[in-house]
Design an enzyme around this catalytic site. Structure first.
Site, PDB file in Angstrom:
ATOM      1  N   GLU A 102       4.580 154.038 126.769  1.00 18.15           N
ATOM      2  CA  GLU A 102       5.133 152.697 126.582  1.00 18.15           C
ATOM      3  C   GLU A 102       4.321 151.733 127.433  1.00 18.15           C
ATOM      4  O   GLU A 102       4.004 152.038 128.589  1.00 18.15           O
ATOM      5  CB  GLU A 102       6.593 152.599 127.042  1.00 18.15           C
TER       6      GLU A 102
ATOM      7  N   GLU B  96      12.688 158.105 130.428  1.00 15.26           N
ATOM      8  CA  GLU B  96      12.858 157.450 131.736  1.00 15.26           C
ATOM      9  C   GLU B  96      13.981 158.068 132.549  1.00 15.26           C
ATOM     10  O   GLU B  96      14.946 157.402 132.948  1.00 15.26           O
ATOM     11  CB  GLU B  96      13.082 155.941 131.535  1.00 15.26           C
TER      12      GLU B  96
HETATM   13  C1  BG6 Z   1      11.734 151.087 128.554  1.00 12.69           C
HETATM   14  C2  BG6 Z   1      12.576 151.794 127.557  1.00 12.69           C
HETATM   15  O1  BG6 Z   1      12.498 150.960 129.687  1.00 12.69           O
HETATM   16  O2  BG6 Z   1      11.330 149.794 128.339  1.00 12.69           O
HETATM   17  C3  BG6 Z   1      12.674 151.139 126.214  1.00 12.69           C
HETATM   18  O3  BG6 Z   1      12.217 153.142 127.430  1.00 12.69           O
HETATM   19  C4  BG6 Z   1      12.699 149.640 126.403  1.00 12.69           C
HETATM   20  O4  BG6 Z   1      13.791 151.646 125.557  1.00 12.69           O
HETATM   21  C5  BG6 Z   1      11.408 149.215 127.048  1.00 12.69           C
HETATM   22  O5  BG6 Z   1      12.937 148.935 125.223  1.00 12.69           O
HETATM   23  C6  BG6 Z   1      11.209 147.730 127.207  1.00 12.69           C
HETATM   24  O6  BG6 Z   1      12.306 147.170 127.836  1.00 12.69           O
HETATM   25  P1  BG6 Z   1      13.076 145.946 127.203  1.00 12.69           P
HETATM   26  O7  BG6 Z   1      14.245 145.791 128.046  1.00 12.69           O
HETATM   27  O8  BG6 Z   1      12.140 144.821 127.246  1.00 12.69           O
HETATM   28  O9  BG6 Z   1      13.417 146.367 125.803  1.00 12.69           O
END
Ligand code: BG6
Length: 478
Positions: free
Chosen positions: A376, A175
């Site tokens: 993701e 990111e």
């Molecule tokens: C992304 C990141 O922003 O979202 C992860 O690459 C992160 O590291 C994921 O865990 C989900 O966000 P969160 O804050 O719910 O863990």
């Protein structure tokens, strides 16, 4: 079938949120080791040293370091073809500045990759996922300094050489566009000291932020170029947090604002890494932010040559921008925005919008024509182990089903080139934004709680069996 043969079904993690063992076998302190736990209502803090009596969730996380065989076996049981994980820079170079790597750190990832290979699972490795060596932040103010480029290159040369026969797919920075945001995860994102908005509490300084990102772009391009020259088999990717901003209304001003926001949050970084140049509107962005970027001779040429082979992104939610004077504020990954009245939100307020994934796949493919991977996606939710031991996470299944359906449409109907899908936090891990365990994403539940208790045992959720079927049928049985 919508999805190609060999589609990379899998799951994603990041070392600092997953591995634990923060000071084991010679590992140094990374920025994330200084992040305390928190919650939706009480933000995590970033401390300048380890405070006694304070809970730092990365220190134990869910202890993948000592559970990797069990965890990879669970992934294999679901049928994973791919496992996205990150290498913790400070396991290899504890301060980031050593010449000689830490052999024990290297050996750990050898074991992990060998284990993946035993199950025919392709490792997809993020080289830097929110875990820069803290020593580099103290000495150089992290990526604000060009010095970090050389250290990063050396780190990459060492891991490329070591793992060349085990890893083919690499992502440079997780990111990278989080640096566009004033209060983004910027310190934990490994960028520069002072942008946490919590402990150091410095005012925002876009000049430093944009300059730091320029250094990351150059570092990324240099290692992509190096990999292409030395390891022609490698596939080098970027990783962008996909921020979908819809206009709140059809008012022309709202449309324009949404366009500018998409340029600012997504395409500024993606253009540099995919087209090898800053976009035409970068000048406007710099002007609006009072930024005057310093470039060294050769930087533009490096950016031009070091473009990536495939585009990867995270996608969780969408938001709106525009006038909407009476609109409610929404939350989301990295940026908030106005809440979209047409969609539901998660327990953490993130807008649930599966169509936004199809929209994003089309937008990205249209711009770059590169193979894409959703690295993701997922629903952070509270899970309960019921009396019979089951975790009935239908809400997660619904979320993932809707998103896979939209990926399918993007592939089958629209014709985008999608090569894989690795939902986030496939085994429960620490939340990046809040530092809590309560926000769970996994197909596998981990007995670990926000007060640091838990025996770390693993338990299959209902979604585990569902995802196994999805993979087995290559996305046909949803
Ligand atoms: C992304 C990141 O922003 O979202 C992860 O690459 C992160 O590291 C994921 O865990 C989900 O966000 P969160 O804050 O719910 O863990």
């Amino acid at each position: 079938m919508a999805f190609r043969d060999g589609f990379l079904w899998g799951g994603a993690t990041a070392a600092n949120q997953f591995e634990g063992a923060w000071n084991v076998d010679g590992k140094g302190i990374s920025v994330s080791d200084l992040c305390t736990n928190g919650s939706l209502t009480s933000p995590k803090r970033i401390t300048s040293e380890i405070e006694t009596g304070t809970l730092y969730p990365s220190h134990e996380a869910v202890d993948f370091y000592h559970h990797y065989e069990e965890d990879i076996a669970l992934m294999a049981e679901m049928g994973y073809k791919c496992f996205r994980l990150s290498i913790n820079w400070t396991r290899i170079f504890p301060t980031g500045m050593e010449r000689e790597p830490n052999e024990k750190g290297l050996a750990f990832y050898d074991k992990v990759f060998d284990c993946c290979r035993r199950y025919d699972m392709e490792p997809l490795v993020t080289i830097s996922h929110y875990e820069m060596p803290y020593a580099l932040v103290e000495k150089y103010n992290g990526w604000a300094s060009r010095e970090c480029i050389g250290y990063f290159e050396h780190y990459c040369e060492v891991i490329f050489e070591r793992y060349q026969d085990k890893v083919k797919y690499w992502l440079t920075f997780n990111e990278i566009n989080s640096g566009m945001q004033q209060m983004g995860n910027i310190l934990s994102t490994s960028t520069v000291k002072g942008y946490s908005g919590t402990v150091f509490d410095f005012p925002d300084d876009p000049q430093t932020r944009f300059q730091a990102m320029h250094h990351q772009f150059v570092a990324s391009a240099k290692v992509v170029l190096y990999a292409h020259e030395h390891y022609p088999d490698f596939k080098m990717g970027n990783m962008v947090c996909c921020i979908v901003s819809y206009p709140y209304t059809c008012k022309p001003e709202d449309i324009l604002e949404a366009q500018h926001q998409m340029q600012y949050m997504n395409w500024y970084c993606s253009d540099v890494q995919c087209k090898g140049e800053y976009p035409f509107y970068a000048k406007r962005i710099w002007k609006e932010n009072g930024v005057s970027l310093h470039m060294e001779p050769g930087d533009l040429e490096t950016l031009k040559k070091g473009t990536v082979d495939f585009y990867t992104f995270s996608y969780y939610s969408s938001n709106c921008v525009g006038a909407g004077e009476t609109a409610e504020q929404g939350a989301g990954n990295i940026v908030g925005g106005l809440r979209n009245p047409y969609i539901q939100v998660s327990d953490w307020g993130w807008g649930i919008d599966a169509s936004g994934l199809r929209y994003s796949l089309n937008e990205i493919y249209d711009r770059y024509h590169l193979p894409m991977m959703v690295v993701e996606n997922g629903l952070g939710a509270h899970d309960t182990v019921e009396a019979d031991g089951r975790i009935r996470d239908d809400y997660r299944i619904d979320y993932l089903r809707q998103h896979i359906e939209q990926m399918k449409l993007a592939v089958e109907e629209d014709g985008v080139d999608l090569i894989g899908y690795t939902p986030w936090g496939c085994i429960d891990l620490v939340s990046a934004s809040t530092g809590e365990m309560a926000k769970r994403y996994g197909f596998v539940y981990v007995d670990k709680f926000d007060d640091g208790t838990g025996d770390l045992s693993r338990r299959r959720k209902d979604s585990f069996y569902w995802y196994k079927k999805v993979i087995k049928t290559n996305g046909e049985a949803l």
